[in-house]
Design a protein around this motif. Structure first.
Motif, short mmCIF file in Angstrom:
data_model
loop_
_atom_site.label_atom_id
_atom_site.label_comp_id
_atom_site.label_asym_id
_atom_site.label_seq_id
_atom_site.Cartn_x
_atom_site.Cartn_y
_atom_site.Cartn_z
N ILE A 1 33.23 31.39 44.00
CA ILE A 1 34.09 32.66 44.44
C ILE A 1 35.42 32.38 44.14
N LEU A 2 36.01 31.47 44.18
CA LEU A 2 37.65 31.41 43.65
C LEU A 2 37.58 31.28 42.11
N ARG A 3 36.48 30.92 41.38
CA ARG A 3 36.47 31.11 40.10
C ARG A 3 36.69 32.49 39.69
N ARG A 4 35.63 33.14 40.35
CA ARG A 4 35.51 34.73 40.00
C ARG A 4 36.83 35.31 40.32
N VAL A 5 37.62 34.97 41.51
CA VAL A 5 39.01 35.63 41.81
C VAL A 5 40.08 35.42 40.48
N GLN A 6 39.83 34.04 40.38
CA GLN A 6 40.83 33.46 39.20
C GLN A 6 40.49 34.39 37.89
N ALA A 7 39.44 34.44 37.61
CA ALA A 7 38.93 35.10 36.33
C ALA A 7 39.49 36.49 36.36
N ALA A 8 39.33 37.22 37.35
CA ALA A 8 39.58 38.64 37.48
C ALA A 8 41.15 38.78 37.57
N ALA A 9 42.01 37.70 37.84
CA ALA A 9 43.26 37.94 38.21
C ALA A 9 44.33 37.40 37.39
#
Length: 190
Positions: free
Chosen positions: A57-65
């Protein structure tokens, strides 16, 4: 938003959510004074070890932001607001936070208000539902204060948004001029 600022609001799928022992927060009492007086009724921690599901989930957050050239602070800030807790209007210090701040909102809906620091009549409110992701960068990061409204002020338009306990998982880019591994890590919150 004026000045080329950008606020992005996304929702992270509820599949998988975020899991963890939470022991670091459970052992702490809620606090009512913060080093910069911005937060009331909170407990917080910096976390660098996560379960594999949470890392995904954190990887998805970081990829989006964050852009490919941005370096992130190594620890993720976890902020737990009690139901009556709130965050006062503030602009995160450039000494401790870089050009992008991304927060994943969990547990309770809340209202985030952004107000231009020079043009007080220019404002924006965001309804942060559980699972939503807000991203502050550009003018939204530097020219607008942001706050989480107190429960008694928590309205989105005419709609009352009752506040419960709110957890936010916040990723931040490294401040300008601070390289990874350099001394002088920031305090737990911006």
């Amino acid at each position: 938003m004026a000045g080329g600022g950008q606020v992005v609001l996304r929702t992270v799928s509820q599949q998988g959510w975020v899991r963890g022992s939470g022991a670091a927060l459970r052992r702490r009492r809620y606090e009512y004074d913060h080093w910069d007086a911005a937060i009331h009724g909170f407990r917080e921690t910096e976390k660098s070890r996560w379960s594999e599901a949470s890392r995904a989930i954190l990887r998805r957050v970081q990829a989006a932001a964050f852009g490919p050239g941005q370096t992130l602070l190594s620890s993720v800030h976890v902020l737990d607001l009690e139901p009556q807790g709130y965050i006062k209007p503030h602009v995160d210090s450039v000494k401790f936070c870089g050009s992008t701040i991304a927060g994943l909102s969990l547990l309770s809906p809340s209202v985030m208000r952004l107000v231009h620091t020079q043009e007080r009549g220019e404002w924006l409110e965001l309804l942060l539902e559980p699972g939503s992701l807000y991203i502050l960068r550009g003018s939204a990061r530097y020219d607008f204060s942001h706050e989480i409204l107190r429960d008694e002020e928590s309205f989105f338009g005419e709609r009352r948004i009752p506040r419960g306990r709110r957890i936010s998982v916040i990723c931040r880019s490294l401040p300008e001029g601070m390289g990874p591994g350099e001394p002088g890590q920031p305090p737990p919150a911006c």
